[in-house]
Design a protein around this motif. Structure first.
Motif, PDB file in Angstrom:
ATOM      1  N   ASP A  75      -4.357   1.790   0.454  1.00  0.00           N
ATOM      2  CA  ASP A  75      -5.554   1.077   0.933  1.00  0.00           C
ATOM      3  C   ASP A  75      -6.708   2.052   1.161  1.00  0.00           C
ATOM      4  O   ASP A  75      -7.844   1.618   1.334  1.00  0.00           O
TER       5      ASP A  75
ATOM      6  N   THR B  37      -0.931   0.144  -7.821  1.00  0.00           N
ATOM      7  CA  THR B  37      -2.249  -0.438  -7.566  1.00  0.00           C
ATOM      8  C   THR B  37      -3.225  -0.198  -8.722  1.00  0.00           C
ATOM      9  O   THR B  37      -3.927  -1.113  -9.154  1.00  0.00           O
TER      10      THR B  37
ATOM     11  N   ASP C 288       1.034  -5.252   4.492  1.00  0.00           N
ATOM     12  CA  ASP C 288       1.577  -4.027   5.100  1.00  0.00           C
ATOM     13  C   ASP C 288       3.102  -3.986   4.993  1.00  0.00           C
ATOM     14  O   ASP C 288       3.749  -5.005   4.732  1.00  0.00           O
TER      15      ASP C 288
ATOM     16  N   PHE D  44      -3.521  -6.019  -0.161  1.00  0.00           N
ATOM     17  CA  PHE D  44      -2.341  -5.387   0.411  1.00  0.00           C
ATOM     18  C   PHE D  44      -1.682  -6.209   1.508  1.00  0.00           C
ATOM     19  O   PHE D  44      -2.347  -6.871   2.310  1.00  0.00           O
TER      20      PHE D  44
ATOM     21  N   PRO E  58       0.806  -1.208   0.000  1.00  0.00           N
ATOM     22  CA  PRO E  58       0.000   0.000   0.000  1.00  0.00           C
ATOM     23  C   PRO E  58       0.849   1.271   0.000  1.00  0.00           C
ATOM     24  O   PRO E  58       0.322   2.361  -0.164  1.00  0.00           O
TER      25      PRO E  58
ATOM     26  N   SER F 160     -10.300  -2.312   1.267  1.00  0.00           N
ATOM     27  CA  SER F 160      -9.210  -3.039   1.924  1.00  0.00           C
ATOM     28  C   SER F 160      -9.315  -2.893   3.423  1.00  0.00           C
ATOM     29  O   SER F 160      -9.869  -1.923   3.928  1.00  0.00           O
TER      30      SER F 160
END
Ligand SMILES: *Cc1c(COP(=O)(O)O)cnc(C)c1O
Length: 359
Positions: free
Chosen positions: A316, A88, A102, A100, A81, A323
């Motif tokens: 996100d 994206t 992290d 996603f 993200p 998300s």
């Protein structure tokens, strides 16, 4: 005259040199479709970067889209993200679903420990980003991909000249994609490339960027038009000649910031992969909170200095994305600012920027 300082400034090479190339383009009469300078730039970049199967295209975003088609991706793709929106949006544009994973709070790259829990039967690939030229955890990601039968595409838009354990980082992944946009350290005005591991996939991508043609009057694939033209390649040839100087000058600015800010306890910096070199493409600074970032940003803007919130918002939060919350990416996104850096930035201005931040 008030001088505006932006987050970066495009390197414009010697004009006479560029005009000489333009004269040759006029003489040849061929301005696109795999002309002499596109062929030459491919050769020179493969040598400079020490890679094979480098395919020049019209820009970095189409390079990503062509990569997804070349590898026949379906369903879900695991990505980060914390990147430029194109990472994206290109997936969504191609009908793929970004999921996603992290980031790591220190490297700002995808946290490989969080990949496996996101894999489903619909996952076809992993799309990490070497963000700000910082190499991802290559070996760990590869182990996960092999184990789960997933393709890897690296968005290496920032990773020009980056090596991982003394070899080009672009050799990693099934495909690495790079951008040669005017804001990147090496540029062709607009442009980009795919670096493709497998020879058959390379030949397929070559067809895909030219409407699917495999020969005169022979069309084998559903293609698109993603070709680089001769003027772009001519610019690239000129800029490539200047790379040593470009990187040296950026490094000098980078070091001024690094030394001037390292004792500022309110700031956090990106932790670089110890297996990689740096290309000094960006100088990101993480502030203690969003409020202090906005204060500094406002102060700098009053002086006609325009750093950028790369990358904000965390992807996100895009309106067209559904998300779960990416906690670390959102936290970093709100607090990170990229300071102006380019080969033409006066070191005096870098010192001036330091003073505004430290006081
Ligand atoms: C610049 C960039 C792109 C898009 O490249 P273009 O050449 O501008 O289309 C994709 N991903 C990242 C991370 C970028 O910074």
């Amino acid at each position: 005259m008030i001088i505006i300082i932006n987050v970066t400034k495009t390197h414009l090479p010697n004009k006479e040199k560029f005009v000489k190339y333009v004269d040759e383009i006029y003489e040849s009469g061929q301005i696109t479709n795999k002309g002499q300078f596109v062929r030459l730039l491919k050769e020179k970049l493969e040598e400079y970067l020490n890679v094979k199967n480098l395919l020049l295209v019209s820009n970095g975003t189409t390079a990503l889209q062509v990569a997804y088609k070349a590898l026949n991706l379906k369903g879900e793709v695991l990505t980060t993200p914390f990147s430029f929106v194109a990472t994206t949006s290109s997936l969504v544009w191609e009908g793929l679903t970004p999921l996603f994973v992290d980031i790591d709070k220190d490297t700002f790259c995808m946290n490989y420990n969080k990949i496996e829990s996101k894999i489903t039967k619909n996952t076809s690939a992993i799309l990490p980003v070497h963000v700000f030229g910082n190499g991802c955890d290559i070996e760990e990601i590869e182990i996960i991909a092999i184990k789960n039968n997933l393709k890897i595409i690296y968005d290496a838009a920032h990773a020009f000249g980056i090596k991982y354990k003394d070899e080009s980082i672009l050799k990693h992944g099934d495909i690495s994609v790079i951008s040669f946009h005017a804001t990147k350290i090496f540029h062709t005005i607009e442009g980009g490339a795919l670096i493709i591991k497998d020879d058959d996939t390379y030949r397929k991508a070559e067809r895909l960027i030219n409407f699917g043609f495999s020969g005169v009057d022979k069309i084998d694939d559903i293609g698109i038009n993603a070709k680089m033209n001769e003027f772009q390649a001519a610019m690239g040839l000129c800029v490539l000649d200047d790379m040593v100087e470009i990187i040296e000058k950026r490094k000098a600015i980078f070091k001024i910031y690094e030394n001037g800010l390292k004792n500022n306890e309110e700031l956090q910096f990106q932790k670089y992969n110890i297996n990689c070199n740096q290309n000094y493409g960006y100088f990101p600074v993480v502030f203690k909170d969003e409020k202090s970032l906005l204060e500094i940003k406002e102060k700098l803007e009053k002086e006609q200095i325009y750093p950028r919130r790369y990358f904000y918002p965390s992807l996100d939060k895009l309106a067209y994305i559904n998300s779960e919350d990416m906690e670390i990416s959102n936290d970093i996104s709100k607090r990170i600012l990229c300071l102006p850096i380019s080969d033409s930035l006066d070191p005096k201005d870098a010192h001036r920027i330091l003073d505004y931040i430290n006081n």
